[in-house]
Design an enzyme around this catalytic site. Sequence first.
Site, PDB file in Angstrom:
ATOM      1  N   SER A  46       0.833  -1.321  -0.114  1.00 20.07           N
ATOM      2  CA  SER A  46      -0.013   0.180  -0.223  1.00 20.07           C
ATOM      3  C   SER A  46       1.119   0.935  -0.321  1.00 20.07           C
ATOM      4  O   SER A  46       1.459   1.745   1.505  1.00 20.07           O
ATOM      5  CB  SER A  46      -0.456  -0.125   1.307  1.00 20.07           C
ATOM      6  OG  SER A  46      -1.920  -1.067   1.080  1.00 20.07           O
ATOM      7  N   LYS A  83      -7.639   1.798  -2.778  1.00 22.18           N
ATOM      8  CA  LYS A  83      -6.856   1.483  -1.700  1.00 22.18           C
ATOM      9  C   LYS A  83      -6.644   2.426  -0.750  1.00 22.18           C
ATOM     10  O   LYS A  83      -6.650   2.704   0.322  1.00 22.18           O
ATOM     11  CB  LYS A  83      -5.667   1.033  -1.338  1.00 22.18           C
ATOM     12  CG  LYS A  83      -4.364   0.007  -0.134  1.00 22.18           C
ATOM     13  CD  LYS A  83      -6.089  -0.944   0.284  1.00 22.18           C
ATOM     14  CE  LYS A  83      -5.289  -1.397   1.450  1.00 22.18           C
ATOM     15  NZ  LYS A  83      -3.776  -1.759   1.485  1.00 22.18           N
ATOM     16  N   LYS A 119       0.486   4.998   8.380  1.00 22.45           N
ATOM     17  CA  LYS A 119       0.496   6.336   7.252  1.00 22.45           C
ATOM     18  C   LYS A 119       0.309   6.029   5.438  1.00 22.45           C
ATOM     19  O   LYS A 119      -0.313   7.535   5.030  1.00 22.45           O
ATOM     20  CB  LYS A 119       1.927   4.959   6.533  1.00 22.45           C
ATOM     21  CG  LYS A 119       2.844   4.973   5.335  1.00 22.45           C
ATOM     22  CD  LYS A 119       1.756   3.789   4.123  1.00 22.45           C
ATOM     23  CE  LYS A 119       2.127   2.191   4.438  1.00 22.45           C
ATOM     24  NZ  LYS A 119       1.468   1.329   3.469  1.00 22.45           N
TER      25      LYS A 119
END
Length: 302
Positions: A100, A177, A245
């Site tokens: 990701s 995502k 993140k």
Amino acid sequence: MSETLPTIAWIGLGIMGSPMSENLIKAGYDVTGFTLEQEKLDRLAAAGGTPAASVAEAVRNADVVITMVPASPQVEAVVLGEDGVLAHARPGSLLIDMSSITPQTSRAVAKAAAEGGKGVRVLDAPVSGGEAGAVEAVLSIMAGGEPEDFERARPVFAALGKTVVLCGPHGSGQTVKAANQLIVAANIQACAEAVVFLEKSGVDLGAALDVLAGGLAGSTVLERKKENFLRRDFVPGFRIDLHHKDMGIVTAAARDVGAALPVGAVVAQLVAALRAQGDGGLDHSALLRGVERLSGAVATGR
């Protein structure tokens, strides 16, 4: 070793990567893996895979290379570095990055592969479903890239997940995502607030979560995280550090395209605050601890 299935190189054997690579082995694929932790390489060997001593060794004879590492800097190092995937990949191989990362990094990887002269094809294909989804091979896989490369990868994806969708050109998988992580974080935060509200009101929490799960408030998040809330068990399936993140990725990407994320911005700050309080290594369901602190209670569970 199968004579018909492509050979796989797997780079990154963490919480997600280890069970995913093992599912490919179970499906009959010849998997060679590399990671920095020896115990993870030992686990791969015990599952029937082949440990490698370097990225170069892992990818040299692979038809398909899959990377599953924490963030953009690791992808850049592993893929674009002097001793990385593109430097050593077999001509015509397929690189699938399932990390990701930012959409910009995915597009940069695809551009570097196209300019490398070896005909390496690229897909970005991040996943959703957490550790449980990885173990059970029921992940949602959101891909970005060319349709013909997606079709080439489809049998591999079928061994890893249940919902597999090509979302658009390079970087599209990462964009979807990012949206996924926005929804998940907001959902966990709402569930955490509901848990504290219910407990302070003297309601039977188990009964309340059961009935909520059966109505419109029900969600995969509530189903997967209900026991975490009840038991205050925050052993990481997906760490706060990683969700922090990801919230940075979605807020930056939204700013780039001019999309307002008022709720997302607040949740991003709550995730950041929890991390600053020392809970970054816990599961993201530990957002409950942040709500407890805001409500004047001692944070429970670890």
